[in-house]
Design a protein around this motif. Structure first.
Motif, short mmCIF file in Angstrom:
data_model
loop_
_atom_site.label_atom_id
_atom_site.label_comp_id
_atom_site.label_asym_id
_atom_site.label_seq_id
_atom_site.Cartn_x
_atom_site.Cartn_y
_atom_site.Cartn_z
N LYS A 241 0.86 -1.73 0.20
CA LYS A 241 -0.10 0.19 -0.18
C LYS A 241 1.19 1.21 0.15
O LYS A 241 1.61 1.46 0.61
N HIS A 242 1.22 2.25 -0.50
CA HIS A 242 1.83 3.57 -0.58
C HIS A 242 1.27 3.50 -0.06
O HIS A 242 0.38 4.54 0.36
N GLU A 243 2.35 5.35 -0.18
CA GLU A 243 1.79 6.25 1.06
C GLU A 243 0.94 7.03 0.15
O GLU A 243 0.44 8.20 1.64
N THR A 244 0.96 7.45 -0.76
CA THR A 244 0.82 8.65 -1.28
C THR A 244 -0.82 8.26 -1.84
O THR A 244 -0.51 7.48 -2.13
N VAL A 245 -1.69 9.28 -1.50
CA VAL A 245 -2.53 9.30 -2.80
C VAL A 245 -2.25 9.30 -3.98
O VAL A 245 -1.60 10.29 -4.77
N SER A 246 -2.03 8.68 -5.39
CA SER A 246 -2.19 8.52 -6.40
C SER A 246 -3.52 9.37 -7.29
O SER A 246 -4.16 9.10 -6.92
N ARG A 247 -3.19 10.24 -8.14
CA ARG A 247 -4.11 11.04 -8.75
C ARG A 247 -4.77 10.28 -9.55
O ARG A 247 -5.55 10.52 -10.72
N SER A 248 -4.11 9.39 -10.69
CA SER A 248 -4.14 8.42 -11.64
C SER A 248 -4.05 7.41 -11.95
O SER A 248 -3.37 6.62 -10.84
N SER A 249 -5.26 6.70 -12.54
CA SER A 249 -4.94 4.75 -11.98
C SER A 249 -3.38 4.61 -13.06
O SER A 249 -2.18 3.27 -13.11
N ALA A 250 -3.11 5.54 -14.51
CA ALA A 250 -1.93 5.18 -14.79
C ALA A 250 -0.48 5.07 -13.90
O ALA A 250 0.32 4.60 -14.07
N LYS A 251 -1.08 6.20 -13.23
CA LYS A 251 0.64 5.78 -12.41
C LYS A 251 0.81 4.57 -10.75
O LYS A 251 1.88 4.61 -10.79
N VAL A 252 0.00 4.92 -10.95
CA VAL A 252 -0.18 3.67 -10.07
C VAL A 252 0.08 2.51 -10.71
O VAL A 252 1.08 0.91 -10.17
N GLU A 253 -0.16 2.01 -12.50
CA GLU A 253 0.00 1.03 -13.39
C GLU A 253 1.84 0.87 -13.15
O GLU A 253 2.45 0.35 -13.49
N PHE A 254 2.57 2.21 -13.11
CA PHE A 254 3.80 2.91 -13.34
C PHE A 254 4.86 2.36 -11.95
O PHE A 254 5.61 2.05 -12.01
N ARG A 255 4.44 2.79 -11.02
CA ARG A 255 4.51 2.10 -9.99
C ARG A 255 5.02 0.41 -9.68
O ARG A 255 5.73 0.19 -9.50
N SER A 256 4.15 -0.13 -10.28
CA SER A 256 3.76 -1.76 -10.55
C SER A 256 4.88 -2.06 -10.81
O SER A 256 5.49 -2.63 -10.85
N MET A 257 4.96 -1.22 -12.56
CA MET A 257 5.87 -1.76 -13.22
C MET A 257 7.05 -1.57 -12.66
O MET A 257 7.99 -2.45 -12.55
N SER A 258 7.36 -0.53 -12.47
CA SER A 258 8.75 -0.05 -11.71
C SER A 258 9.85 -1.20 -10.89
O SER A 258 10.47 -1.35 -10.59
N ALA A 259 7.76 -1.50 -9.71
CA ALA A 259 8.66 -2.51 -8.11
C ALA A 259 9.22 -4.04 -9.41
O ALA A 259 9.97 -4.40 -8.80
N CYS A 260 8.59 -4.28 -9.92
CA CYS A 260 8.41 -5.31 -10.70
C CYS A 260 9.56 -5.39 -11.55
O CYS A 260 10.55 -6.75 -11.49
N THR A 261 9.92 -4.25 -11.93
CA THR A 261 11.11 -4.63 -13.00
C THR A 261 12.71 -4.28 -11.42
O THR A 261 13.43 -5.08 -12.32
N ILE A 262 12.15 -3.81 -11.19
CA ILE A 262 13.69 -3.58 -9.60
C ILE A 262 13.60 -5.39 -9.50
O ILE A 262 15.53 -5.30 -9.21
N GLU A 263 12.50 -6.24 -9.06
CA GLU A 263 12.68 -7.10 -8.95
C GLU A 263 13.56 -8.04 -9.54
O GLU A 263 14.01 -9.24 -9.28
N ILE A 264 13.00 -7.82 -10.55
CA ILE A 264 13.58 -9.20 -11.43
C ILE A 264 14.78 -8.54 -12.13
O ILE A 264 15.94 -9.57 -12.23
N THR A 265 15.08 -7.09 -11.85
CA THR A 265 16.95 -6.77 -12.23
C THR A 265 17.39 -7.16 -11.69
O THR A 265 18.72 -8.24 -11.40
N TRP A 266 17.67 -7.60 -10.29
CA TRP A 266 17.83 -8.02 -9.01
C TRP A 266 18.07 -9.42 -9.07
O TRP A 266 19.32 -10.10 -9.00
N LEU A 267 16.47 -10.65 -9.62
CA LEU A 267 17.43 -11.69 -9.35
C LEU A 267 17.71 -11.81 -10.69
O LEU A 267 19.11 -13.38 -10.38
N ILE A 268 18.20 -11.48 -11.23
CA ILE A 268 18.95 -12.31 -13.08
C ILE A 268 20.47 -11.85 -12.49
O ILE A 268 21.31 -12.47 -12.84
#
Length: 268
Positions: A241-268
Motif C-alpha cells: 500500500k503506497h504512502e501517498t494517494v495517486s491522482r491517476s490509475s496510470a501512475k499506479v500502474e507505472f509504480r507496479s511495473m517499476s517495483a516488478c522491474t527492480i525485482e527482476i533485475t535483482w534476481l537476474i
C-alpha cells in the motif's frame, strides 16, 4: 526467503543435491574485539558472493546465522566443499536438506516441495479451531475491512481525510477477528499445502504485476503487487500500500511495473 526460494528452484530445475550444515556453537566466548563473522575458507568468494566454482561447475553456500545450505552442480565438488568447511569450523553435517527456517522440504521426481505443515497444525491448535469446519477461500469475495474509528467518523459525517488517517490495527472490529479466523480455517483445509519447485531444466523468468487504484476505503491509497516465477516455480511476490494517494490509475500502474522491474533485475 526470496533467495532461498530462488536457490531451491534452481536446484530443482538442475537436479542438484542440497545439503545442510550447522555450526556447533554460534555463541562467542570472550570479548569481541573486532566485528566479523565466519572467515570463508580460501577458494571461496567474499560475503555477498559466497560460492566456489571450477571451469564448468559451481557450489553455492547460503549462510543464515549458524545454518548453512550447500548446493551445486557437481557431487564431488559438494563433498569437497563440505570437508573444507569442516576443517575450518566445528560443524554438524545434517545431510540432505529436510527442515530449514521453519520450512519442511521434501523431494521427488516432480521437484522440491516447500511447506509449513508443522507450523500450520500448531497455529490451528493454538487458535482453538481443531474442530472447526475448513473453508475453501481465505477471505470473502470483495471483502473490505475498516477500523472502528473510521466507522465512527462516517456515522458522525466527518469524512475528511485528515480525520481518518489511522492505523486500523489500533481500532480493530469484530470483523477483523472473524477474517483472521477464516484464514486459519482456510489453512486447515490443507495444512501441508506448499510451493512446488518443479524439476526440469529451465532458465526462464516470468513476471506479472498489477495495481488497485484507490483500494483503501479509508485513505484512498492504492495497492500494487507483483509475482515472479522461475520456470513454473513461484519464487517472489509482494503487495504494497503506497504512502501517498495517486491522482491517476496510470501512475499506479507505472509504480507496479517499476517495483516488478527492480525485482527482476535483482534476481537476474
Amino acid at each position: 526467503m526470496v533467495t532461498v526460494r530462488s536457490i531451491m528452484a534452481l536446484a530443482a530445475s538442475k537436479g542438484s543435491y542440497i545439503y545442510q550444515m550447522d555450526v556447533h556453537n554460534a555463541f562467542l566466548n570472550g570479548d569481541l574485539l573486532e566485528e566479523g563473522y565466519m572467515v570463508i575458507p580460501s577458494g571461496f568468494a567474499k560475503q555477498g558472493e559466497t560460492h566456489k566454482h571450477t571451469e564448468n561447475d559451481i557450489v553455492v553456500v547460503l549462510v543464515y546465522v549458524d545454518d548453512l545450505l550447500i548446493t551445486g552442480s557437481n557431487q564431488q565438488l559438494l563433498c569437497n566443499t563440505r570437508l573444507d568447511i569442516k576443517k575450518k569450523f566445528k560443524m554438524k553435517d545434517l545431510g540432505e536438506l529436510k527442515f530449514f527456517l521453519g520450512i519442511e522440504f521434501s523431494r521427488s521426481n516432480k521437484g522440491i516441495l516447500m511447506s509449513q505443515r508443522k507450523y500450520a497444525l500448531e497455529l490451528i491448535s493454538e487458535s482453538g479451531l481443531g474442530g472447526a469446519k475448513p473453508t475453501c477461500t481465505p477471505l470473502e469475495m470483495n471483502q473490505k475491512l475498516i477500523s472502528v474509528q473510521y466507522d465512527e467518523h462516517i456515522n458522525e459525517g466527518i469524512a475528511e481525510g485528515d480525520n481518518i488517517l489511522t492505523n486500523t490495527t489500533k481500532y480493530q472490529r469484530l470483523s477483523h477477528m472473524n477474517a483472521t479466523l477464516r484464514v486459519v480455517r482456510y489453512i486447515k483445509e490443507a495444512p501441508g499445502l506448499g510451493l512446488l519447485m518443479p524439476a526440469g531444466d529451465t532458465s526462464k523468468l516470468t513476471a506479472y504485476c498489477d495495481s488497485d487504484w484507490g483500494a483503501c476505503m479509508e485513505t484512498r491509497k492504492s495497492v500494487t503487487g507483483y509475482l515472479v516465477k522461475f520456470g513454473k516455480g513461484l519464487i517472489s511476490w509482494k503487495s504494497k500500500k503506497h504512502e501517498t494517494v495517486s491522482r491517476s490509475s496510470a501512475k499506479v500502474e507505472f509504480r507496479s511495473m517499476s517495483a516488478c522491474t527492480i525485482e527482476i533485475t535483482w534476481l537476474i
